[in-house]
Design a protein around this motif. Structure first.
Motif, PDB file in Angstrom:
ATOM      1  N   TRP A 203       0.836  -1.206   0.000  1.00  0.00           N
ATOM      2  CA  TRP A 203       0.000   0.000   0.000  1.00  0.00           C
ATOM      3  C   TRP A 203       0.870   1.256   0.000  1.00  0.00           C
ATOM      4  O   TRP A 203       0.588   2.212  -0.732  1.00  0.00           O
ATOM      5  CB  TRP A 203      -0.907  -0.010   1.235  1.00  0.00           C
ATOM      6  N   ARG A 207       0.942   4.178  -2.882  1.00  0.00           N
ATOM      7  CA  ARG A 207       0.750   5.606  -2.632  1.00  0.00           C
ATOM      8  C   ARG A 207       1.942   6.414  -3.129  1.00  0.00           C
ATOM      9  O   ARG A 207       1.786   7.487  -3.709  1.00  0.00           O
ATOM     10  CB  ARG A 207       0.553   5.848  -1.132  1.00  0.00           C
ATOM     11  N   VAL A 210       1.806   6.761  -6.972  1.00  0.00           N
ATOM     12  CA  VAL A 210       0.853   7.796  -7.407  1.00  0.00           C
ATOM     13  C   VAL A 210       1.446   9.183  -7.181  1.00  0.00           C
ATOM     14  O   VAL A 210       1.393  10.053  -8.069  1.00  0.00           O
ATOM     15  CB  VAL A 210      -0.484   7.641  -6.647  1.00  0.00           C
ATOM     16  N   ASN A 214       2.582  11.884 -10.180  1.00  0.00           N
ATOM     17  CA  ASN A 214       1.920  13.187 -10.271  1.00  0.00           C
ATOM     18  C   ASN A 214       2.876  14.360 -10.081  1.00  0.00           C
ATOM     19  O   ASN A 214       2.695  15.429 -10.668  1.00  0.00           O
ATOM     20  CB  ASN A 214       0.796  13.279  -9.229  1.00  0.00           C
ATOM     21  N   THR A 256      -3.838  -0.043  -5.335  1.00  0.00           N
ATOM     22  CA  THR A 256      -3.746   1.338  -4.830  1.00  0.00           C
ATOM     23  C   THR A 256      -3.546   2.321  -5.972  1.00  0.00           C
ATOM     24  O   THR A 256      -4.180   3.382  -6.018  1.00  0.00           O
ATOM     25  CB  THR A 256      -2.585   1.453  -3.828  1.00  0.00           C
ATOM     26  N   VAL A 257      -2.666   1.976  -6.909  1.00  0.00           N
ATOM     27  CA  VAL A 257      -2.413   2.843  -8.063  1.00  0.00           C
ATOM     28  C   VAL A 257      -3.647   2.918  -8.956  1.00  0.00           C
ATOM     29  O   VAL A 257      -4.052   4.000  -9.406  1.00  0.00           O
ATOM     30  CB  VAL A 257      -1.203   2.328  -8.868  1.00  0.00           C
ATOM     31  N   ASN A 259      -6.710   2.641  -8.267  1.00  0.00           N
ATOM     32  CA  ASN A 259      -7.834   3.367  -7.673  1.00  0.00           C
ATOM     33  C   ASN A 259      -7.470   4.788  -7.259  1.00  0.00           C
ATOM     34  O   ASN A 259      -8.295   5.491  -6.670  1.00  0.00           O
ATOM     35  CB  ASN A 259      -8.363   2.596  -6.461  1.00  0.00           C
ATOM     36  N   GLY A 260      -6.233   5.205  -7.543  1.00  0.00           N
ATOM     37  CA  GLY A 260      -5.804   6.557  -7.215  1.00  0.00           C
ATOM     38  C   GLY A 260      -5.994   7.516  -8.373  1.00  0.00           C
ATOM     39  O   GLY A 260      -6.205   7.101  -9.514  1.00  0.00           O
ATOM     40  N   LYS A 261      -5.922   8.802  -8.073  1.00  0.00           N
ATOM     41  CA  LYS A 261      -5.998   9.822  -9.122  1.00  0.00           C
ATOM     42  C   LYS A 261      -4.581  10.104  -9.589  1.00  0.00           C
ATOM     43  O   LYS A 261      -3.792  10.706  -8.855  1.00  0.00           O
ATOM     44  CB  LYS A 261      -6.667  11.093  -8.577  1.00  0.00           C
ATOM     45  N   MET A 262      -4.272   9.659 -10.807  1.00  0.00           N
ATOM     46  CA  MET A 262      -2.899   9.717 -11.280  1.00  0.00           C
ATOM     47  C   MET A 262      -2.839  10.196 -12.723  1.00  0.00           C
ATOM     48  O   MET A 262      -3.691   9.842 -13.548  1.00  0.00           O
ATOM     49  CB  MET A 262      -2.257   8.322 -11.160  1.00  0.00           C
ATOM     50  N   LYS A 265      -2.833   7.930 -16.447  1.00  0.00           N
ATOM     51  CA  LYS A 265      -3.318   6.638 -15.966  1.00  0.00           C
ATOM     52  C   LYS A 265      -3.820   5.755 -17.109  1.00  0.00           C
ATOM     53  O   LYS A 265      -3.535   4.555 -17.160  1.00  0.00           O
ATOM     54  CB  LYS A 265      -4.445   6.878 -14.954  1.00  0.00           C
ATOM     55  N   SER A 439     -14.904   9.785 -11.877  1.00  0.00           N
ATOM     56  CA  SER A 439     -14.057   8.882 -12.659  1.00  0.00           C
ATOM     57  C   SER A 439     -14.630   8.615 -14.046  1.00  0.00           C
ATOM     58  O   SER A 439     -13.917   8.161 -14.945  1.00  0.00           O
ATOM     59  CB  SER A 439     -13.887   7.546 -11.928  1.00  0.00           C
TER      60      SER A 439
END
Length: 486
Positions: A203, A207, A210, A214, A256-257, A259-262, A265, A439
């Protein structure tokens, strides 16, 4: 023929091309692609027409671990939290208790019908105890199987998360056989330590991935996939060095990646989808080369019995007991039992006894290989029929597409909104990924000063920018305008 770098590259590329072209035939005939890739490797091997002698389990294992790492990562990127949240508990139960029950049940049966010792029999059961992520992902997508309820996310969660458990059991039993592990009481706390360290560090690495993607503004977009390739291997090796389960860490990191805002992507998901296919082809062809078909014949009878017992007894027993704690219908449990596909992962794990040079390791490897062949040949080809007979398949008009299918498609948006950022807007200077857009929405074009800009997550908005936004439906218009303060 003298082996040179050029010859090795030529042979490797020809095998890759043959596997890919053969997969085209597989789609028409109904033969699983995984069998085609294995077949290409076996035909090219020393017992086949290619005559290539390859008997190095170290290289096969090395390639297999790299391939499995990227396949798990690609599958994790496609695993969306809203989809797996309702099935998280049964999925984890299947990938732990289910794997353990399958391993012990099959191991006991193998001990009764073969000359293998009890520990060696349990080792064989552990090696083939998990379903294979690559096999499940590829079959469900290739055959476009639409399933009712939460069956599909449950199957993909199980197949992506049970390899760490099978690997732990395999390594632990191998340690007991070679006397590197003292006793069973040393294994139990080790299990919880490995899973806890692997999950937590996975995890954290997710994080960090991501955040790094960014914040680091690379000059060329093509460098982002390169950076992520490196981060995946760093995640696996670093966690493994710290005593955690590297495979679990990679899978958790990918979720984690995903479902992240990246930034970037969508392009990264496309890239890793291709990487996963490349890894599958390489892994199956390599493992096909490693097998000597002539050595399969003497153990074929025992192997067939073991394969049938796994398919019809051990796997269903593990599933039914594991899911007895949850509300699943009988036909759902039966279908989950049938989707117990074994792929190249058990064959990669079977190289561990070969490398450790334990007694009967060659026999274990070839029985495992035979079980994988039987599983893919019998179960993969009959999945659509099983879903139909059990009344679990969706009609074509209602068929759900996976999150990856939707996210990578070019036509899943059906409404377009054009807006202009007003002067003194609070969103001035903000990056697109900081806006908190739904999303299902995507800014596809920015018009600024008479010029058009193709945006990404790092693009900073300015006053009087004209945005073209693609939405899933018209109801999201008010939400978008509120986020842009329009």
């Amino acid at each position: 023929m003298t082996l040179t770098a050029e010859n090795i590259l030529l042979i490797s590329s020809l095998l890759l091309l043959a596997g890919v072209l053969a997969s085209k035939t597989a789609g028409k005939t109904g033969i699983p692609m995984l069998l085609i890739f294995l077949g290409v490797g076996m035909l090219a091997g020393s017992d086949g027409i290619g005559g290539i002698r390859f008997d190095n389990p170290y290289i096969a294992q090395f390639l297999g671990i790299i391939a499995l790492t990227y396949i798990l990562y690609s599958g994790g990127l496609d695993t969306k939290w809203p989809s797996i949240k309702p099935v998280l508990k049964p999925g984890i139960t299947l990938s732990t208790l289910g794997v353990l029950l399958t391993s012990v049940t099959l191991g006991t049966f193998v001990y009764l019908i073969t000359g293998l010792g009890f520990q060696e029999s349990l080792l064989l059961g552990a090696i083939v105890s998990s379903t294979d992520a690559a096999a499940v992902f590829s079959v469900l997508r290739a055959k476009s199987i639409g399933l009712k309820g939460h069956l599909r996310p449950l199957l993909e969660l199980e197949s992506g998360s049970n390899d760490p458990m099978a690997y732990f059991l395999t390594v632990s039993l191998l340690g007991l056989i070679t006397l590197e592990t003292g006793s069973l009481w040393e294994i139990i706390p080790l299990f919880f330590i490995q899973m806890l360290v692997g999950g937590l560090l996975g995890w954290l690495f997710g994080r960090a991935t991501v955040l790094l993607t960014n914040k680091v503004n690379l000059d060329f977009e093509g460098l982002y996939p390169v950076m992520l390739l490196a981060l995946v291997l760093i995640t696996y090796t670093f966690v493994d060095l710290l005593g955690g389960n590297g495979f679990l860490a990679v899978y958790i990191s990918a979720i984690t990646v995903g479902n992240g805002k990246m930034a970037h992507k969508k392009s990264l998901m496309k890239f890793f989808d291709g990487v996963a296919w490349l890894m599958q082809v390489i892994m199956f062809i390599t493992l096909g080369l490693l097998v000597f078909p002539k050595q399969l014949i003497p153990i074929s009878g025992i192997a067939i019995l073991a394969a049938l017992f796994l398919i019809f007894v051990a796997r269903p027993l593990g599933v039914f007991i594991s899911l007895s704690f949850f509300k699943f219908k009988l036909r759902e449990k039966a279908f989950i039992s049938w989707v117990g596909l074994r792929g190249a992962v058990p064959i990669v794990f079977a190289t561990l006894p070969l490398i450790a040079d334990i007694e009967q390791s060659a026999m274990i490897f070839h029985i495992v290989f035979f079980i994988v062949l039987a599983s893919v040949a019998i179960q993969a080809t009959t999945l659509p029929l099983a879903a139909k007979l059990l009344h679990l398949s969706l009609p074509a008009s209602l068929k759900k597409r996976s999150m990856l299918d939707i996210e990578l498609s070019e036509d899943f948006k059906n409404a377009i909104l054009e807006v202009q950022i007003p002067q003194a807007s609070p969103v001035q200077g903000k990056k697109i990924l900081e806006l908190g857009f739904p999303s299902t929405c995507l800014i596809v074009l920015v018009k600024r000063g008479g010029k058009f800009i193709t945006p990404n997550g790092q693009t900073e908005l300015e006053a009087e920018d004209e945005l073209m936004i693609m939405m899933e439906n018209d109801q999201e218009e008010e939400q978008i305008k509120a986020l842009l303060h329009i």
